[in-house]
Design a protein around this motif. Sequence first.
Motif, PDB file in Angstrom:
ATOM      1  N   VAL A 144       0.307  18.295   8.833  1.00  0.00           N
ATOM      2  CA  VAL A 144      -0.921  17.510   8.606  1.00  0.00           C
ATOM      3  C   VAL A 144      -0.566  16.200   7.913  1.00  0.00           C
ATOM      4  N   TYR A 145       0.304  16.289   6.905  1.00  0.00           N
ATOM      5  CA  TYR A 145       0.727  15.078   6.187  1.00  0.00           C
ATOM      6  C   TYR A 145       1.299  14.055   7.173  1.00  0.00           C
ATOM      7  N   GLY A 146       2.238  14.496   8.019  1.00  0.00           N
ATOM      8  CA  GLY A 146       2.868  13.589   8.981  1.00  0.00           C
ATOM      9  C   GLY A 146       1.854  12.983   9.936  1.00  0.00           C
ATOM     10  N   TYR A 176       2.527  -1.139   4.593  1.00  0.00           N
ATOM     11  CA  TYR A 176       2.095   0.263   4.566  1.00  0.00           C
ATOM     12  C   TYR A 176       3.348   1.140   4.544  1.00  0.00           C
ATOM     13  N   PHE A 177       3.508   1.919   3.470  1.00  0.00           N
ATOM     14  CA  PHE A 177       4.691   2.772   3.369  1.00  0.00           C
ATOM     15  C   PHE A 177       4.446   4.072   4.128  1.00  0.00           C
ATOM     16  N   SER A 178       5.266   4.303   5.145  1.00  0.00           N
ATOM     17  CA  SER A 178       5.124   5.510   5.958  1.00  0.00           C
ATOM     18  C   SER A 178       6.394   6.360   5.831  1.00  0.00           C
ATOM     19  N   THR A 179       6.486   7.344   6.674  1.00  0.00           N
ATOM     20  CA  THR A 179       7.432   8.434   6.392  1.00  0.00           C
ATOM     21  C   THR A 179       8.228   8.900   7.609  1.00  0.00           C
ATOM     22  N   ASP A 180       9.374   9.496   7.325  1.00  0.00           N
ATOM     23  CA  ASP A 180      10.191  10.153   8.354  1.00  0.00           C
ATOM     24  C   ASP A 180       9.469  11.380   8.922  1.00  0.00           C
ATOM     25  N   TYR A 181       8.459  11.898   8.201  1.00  0.00           N
ATOM     26  CA  TYR A 181       7.753  13.101   8.672  1.00  0.00           C
ATOM     27  C   TYR A 181       6.842  12.811   9.869  1.00  0.00           C
ATOM     28  N   ARG A 215       8.754   2.586   7.290  1.00  0.00           N
ATOM     29  CA  ARG A 215       9.041   4.033   7.227  1.00  0.00           C
ATOM     30  C   ARG A 215      10.301   4.254   6.404  1.00  0.00           C
ATOM     31  N   SER A 216      10.182   5.125   5.420  1.00  0.00           N
ATOM     32  CA  SER A 216      11.349   5.459   4.617  1.00  0.00           C
ATOM     33  C   SER A 216      11.411   6.970   4.437  1.00  0.00           C
ATOM     34  N   SER A 217      12.391   7.448   3.660  1.00  0.00           N
ATOM     35  CA  SER A 217      12.588   8.907   3.604  1.00  0.00           C
ATOM     36  C   SER A 217      13.119   9.357   2.254  1.00  0.00           C
ATOM     37  N   TRP A 218      12.755  10.555   1.855  1.00  0.00           N
ATOM     38  CA  TRP A 218      13.339  11.273   0.717  1.00  0.00           C
ATOM     39  C   TRP A 218      13.459  10.367  -0.511  1.00  0.00           C
ATOM     40  N   LEU A 219      12.336   9.800  -0.914  1.00  0.00           N
ATOM     41  CA  LEU A 219      12.344   8.804  -1.992  1.00  0.00           C
ATOM     42  C   LEU A 219      12.625   9.428  -3.358  1.00  0.00           C
ATOM     43  N   HIS A 253       0.836  -1.199   0.000  1.00  0.00           N
ATOM     44  CA  HIS A 253       0.000   0.000   0.000  1.00  0.00           C
ATOM     45  C   HIS A 253       0.875   1.256   0.000  1.00  0.00           C
ATOM     46  N   ALA A 254       1.093   1.791  -1.213  1.00  0.00           N
ATOM     47  CA  ALA A 254       1.928   2.993  -1.353  1.00  0.00           C
ATOM     48  C   ALA A 254       1.099   4.226  -1.685  1.00  0.00           C
ATOM     49  N   ALA A 255      -0.174   4.035  -2.047  1.00  0.00           N
ATOM     50  CA  ALA A 255      -1.007   5.185  -2.430  1.00  0.00           C
ATOM     51  C   ALA A 255      -1.174   6.116  -1.227  1.00  0.00           C
ATOM     52  N   ALA A 256      -1.092   7.401  -1.483  1.00  0.00           N
ATOM     53  CA  ALA A 256      -1.240   8.365  -0.381  1.00  0.00           C
ATOM     54  C   ALA A 256      -1.467   9.760  -0.926  1.00  0.00           C
ATOM     55  N   TRP A 257      -1.991  10.612  -0.051  1.00  0.00           N
ATOM     56  CA  TRP A 257      -1.979  12.064  -0.306  1.00  0.00           C
ATOM     57  C   TRP A 257      -0.573  12.509   0.059  1.00  0.00           C
ATOM     58  N   THR A 258       0.249  12.850  -0.921  1.00  0.00           N
ATOM     59  CA  THR A 258       1.658  13.175  -0.655  1.00  0.00           C
ATOM     60  C   THR A 258       1.974  14.658  -0.855  1.00  0.00           C
ATOM     61  N   ASP A 259       0.946  15.449  -1.130  1.00  0.00           N
ATOM     62  CA  ASP A 259       1.159  16.897  -1.273  1.00  0.00           C
ATOM     63  C   ASP A 259       1.250  17.491   0.137  1.00  0.00           C
ATOM     64  N   ALA A 274      -8.734  11.578   4.669  1.00  0.00           N
ATOM     65  CA  ALA A 274      -9.608  10.626   3.956  1.00  0.00           C
ATOM     66  C   ALA A 274      -8.754   9.635   3.169  1.00  0.00           C
ATOM     67  N   VAL A 275      -7.683  10.143   2.544  1.00  0.00           N
ATOM     68  CA  VAL A 275      -6.827   9.251   1.733  1.00  0.00           C
ATOM     69  C   VAL A 275      -5.879   8.451   2.639  1.00  0.00           C
ATOM     70  N   ASN A 276      -5.168   9.155   3.532  1.00  0.00           N
ATOM     71  CA  ASN A 276      -4.070   8.504   4.250  1.00  0.00           C
ATOM     72  C   ASN A 276      -4.546   7.627   5.415  1.00  0.00           C
TER      73      ASN A 276
HETATM   74  N1  LIG Z   1       8.232  10.729  -1.530  1.00  0.00           N
HETATM   75  C1  LIG Z   1       8.852  10.547  -0.375  1.00  0.00           C
HETATM   76  O1  LIG Z   1       9.914  11.121  -0.136  1.00  0.00           O
HETATM   77  C2  LIG Z   1       8.286   9.618   0.657  1.00  0.00           C
HETATM   78  C3  LIG Z   1       9.007   9.410   1.840  1.00  0.00           C
HETATM   79  C4  LIG Z   1       8.514   8.509   2.768  1.00  0.00           C
HETATM   80  C5  LIG Z   1       7.358   7.833   2.542  1.00  0.00           C
HETATM   81  N2  LIG Z   1       6.644   8.069   1.406  1.00  0.00           N
HETATM   82  C6  LIG Z   1       5.409   7.308   1.191  1.00  0.00           C
HETATM   83  O2  LIG Z   1       5.626   6.460   0.074  1.00  0.00           O
HETATM   84  C7  LIG Z   1       4.412   6.325  -0.664  1.00  0.00           C
HETATM   85  C8  LIG Z   1       4.634   6.710  -2.110  1.00  0.00           C
HETATM   86  O3  LIG Z   1       5.052   8.062  -2.151  1.00  0.00           O
HETATM   87  P1  LIG Z   1       5.366   8.797  -3.531  1.00  0.00           P
HETATM   88  O4  LIG Z   1       6.235   9.942  -3.209  1.00  0.00           O
HETATM   89  O5  LIG Z   1       5.764   7.783  -4.559  1.00  0.00           O
HETATM   90  O6  LIG Z   1       3.940   9.358  -3.863  1.00  0.00           O
HETATM   91  P2  LIG Z   1       3.263   9.834  -5.216  1.00  0.00           P
HETATM   92  O7  LIG Z   1       4.245   9.878  -6.334  1.00  0.00           O
HETATM   93  O8  LIG Z   1       2.462  11.041  -4.890  1.00  0.00           O
HETATM   94  O9  LIG Z   1       2.293   8.621  -5.497  1.00  0.00           O
HETATM   95  C9  LIG Z   1       1.155   8.446  -4.708  1.00  0.00           C
HETATM   96  C10 LIG Z   1       0.201   7.550  -5.463  1.00  0.00           C
HETATM   97  O10 LIG Z   1      -1.001   7.472  -4.695  1.00  0.00           O
HETATM   98  C11 LIG Z   1      -2.080   7.523  -5.585  1.00  0.00           C
HETATM   99  N3  LIG Z   1      -3.254   8.041  -4.912  1.00  0.00           N
HETATM  100  C12 LIG Z   1      -3.394   9.224  -4.275  1.00  0.00           C
HETATM  101  N4  LIG Z   1      -4.641   9.365  -3.795  1.00  0.00           N
HETATM  102  C13 LIG Z   1      -5.316   8.232  -4.148  1.00  0.00           C
HETATM  103  C14 LIG Z   1      -6.634   7.784  -3.952  1.00  0.00           C
HETATM  104  N5  LIG Z   1      -7.517   8.502  -3.263  1.00  0.00           N
HETATM  105  N6  LIG Z   1      -6.978   6.576  -4.451  1.00  0.00           N
HETATM  106  C15 LIG Z   1      -6.072   5.840  -5.138  1.00  0.00           C
HETATM  107  N7  LIG Z   1      -4.814   6.213  -5.361  1.00  0.00           N
HETATM  108  C16 LIG Z   1      -4.440   7.399  -4.869  1.00  0.00           C
HETATM  109  C17 LIG Z   1      -1.626   8.458  -6.688  1.00  0.00           C
HETATM  110  O11 LIG Z   1      -2.362   8.203  -7.832  1.00  0.00           O
HETATM  111  P3  LIG Z   1      -2.444   9.275  -9.038  1.00  0.00           P
HETATM  112  O12 LIG Z   1      -1.123   9.270  -9.680  1.00  0.00           O
HETATM  113  O13 LIG Z   1      -3.523   8.698  -9.888  1.00  0.00           O
HETATM  114  O14 LIG Z   1      -2.807  10.576  -8.402  1.00  0.00           O
HETATM  115  C18 LIG Z   1      -0.159   8.068  -6.843  1.00  0.00           C
HETATM  116  O15 LIG Z   1      -0.014   7.011  -7.772  1.00  0.00           O
HETATM  117  C19 LIG Z   1       3.367   7.182   0.052  1.00  0.00           C
HETATM  118  O16 LIG Z   1       2.655   6.354   0.919  1.00  0.00           O
HETATM  119  C20 LIG Z   1       4.206   8.180   0.840  1.00  0.00           C
HETATM  120  O17 LIG Z   1       3.537   8.644   1.971  1.00  0.00           O
HETATM  121  C21 LIG Z   1       7.089   8.938   0.455  1.00  0.00           C
END
Ligand SMILES: NC(=O)c1ccc[n+]([C@@H]2O[C@H](COP(=O)([O-])OP(=O)(O)OC[C@H]3O[C@@H](n4cnc5c(N)ncnc54)[C@H](OP(=O)(O)O)[C@@H]3O)[C@@H](O)[C@H]2O)c1
Length: 229
Positions: free
Chosen positions: A79-81, A53-58, A99-103, A16-22, A35-37
Amino acid sequence: MSLPPPLVAAPDLVLHAAAWTDVDGAEDDPQGAAAVNVGGTANVASLGVPLVYFSTDYVFDGTKREPYVESDAPNPQSVYGRTKLHGEAAAGERAWIVRSSWLFGETGQNFVRTMLRLGAERDEVAVVDDQRGSPTYVGHLAKATRELVERGLPFGRWHLAAEGDCTWADFAEAIFEEAGLECRVRRITTEELGRPAPRPAYSVLRSEHPDAPQLPHWREGLRECLQRL
Ligand SMILES: NC(=O)c1ccc[n+]([C@@H]2O[C@H](COP(=O)([O-])OP(=O)(O)OC[C@H]3O[C@@H](n4cnc5c(N)ncnc54)[C@H](OP(=O)(O)O)[C@@H]3O)[C@@H](O)[C@H]2O)c1
């Protein structure tokens, strides 16, 4: 005429990697982010199958000056964290909380791809130099996650991030160096950048599990990523 039921195979495992990442956008819409996370994670957990479940350093506040381990108390500042931390709880008992970071990776929106674009367009970029973390190559995270699952390591929290640490400015310089781009990095503060959501000043993650999968150094991850681009 009635339709036959859909043929849906029950999954053995959900990644499960999908998340609100903004991160900044979440500050203006906490309910949307939750609602998403949180809600989205509860939906996935309701399948009742093992879950990563992929989580975060935040989830940490960044006040520590040595690596965060799994038993450290989270204290998210954004809020994201907070929603990602509540998502950890919503993942349930049969979940590996990774939990991972700065992907970064060769696809999607990420810091490496942004710097490669800016570095080709400009002589100088301003990059934050007062946040320290471990940039983690997604290919290495995927391997470590596979190891976690295939070795049957216990459910619960696992910190899986690259070896080594740096600031965003250090990382940008390394990207330009490895890619052979002539672009200077102007080191700025988080305050100068003025983003809406607070970020941890220090969020290096390490595992306190002696048998945790090990990831290579972030610089090795960067080289591997650039080779694949
Ligand atoms: N980026 C980082 O540095 C980082 C660090 C630590 C942990 N993480 C975690 O790693 C995971 C992946 O991160 P990422 O940076 O690769 O994120 P990302 O590029 O924003 O990808 C998130 C994915 O989630 C999907 N998604 C968002 N809302 C959804 C919904 N309501 N239903 C279904 N799919 C939905 C998006 O689909 P669409 O493309 O269709 O919008 C997108 O494919 C997340 O759980 C994040 O919290 C990220």
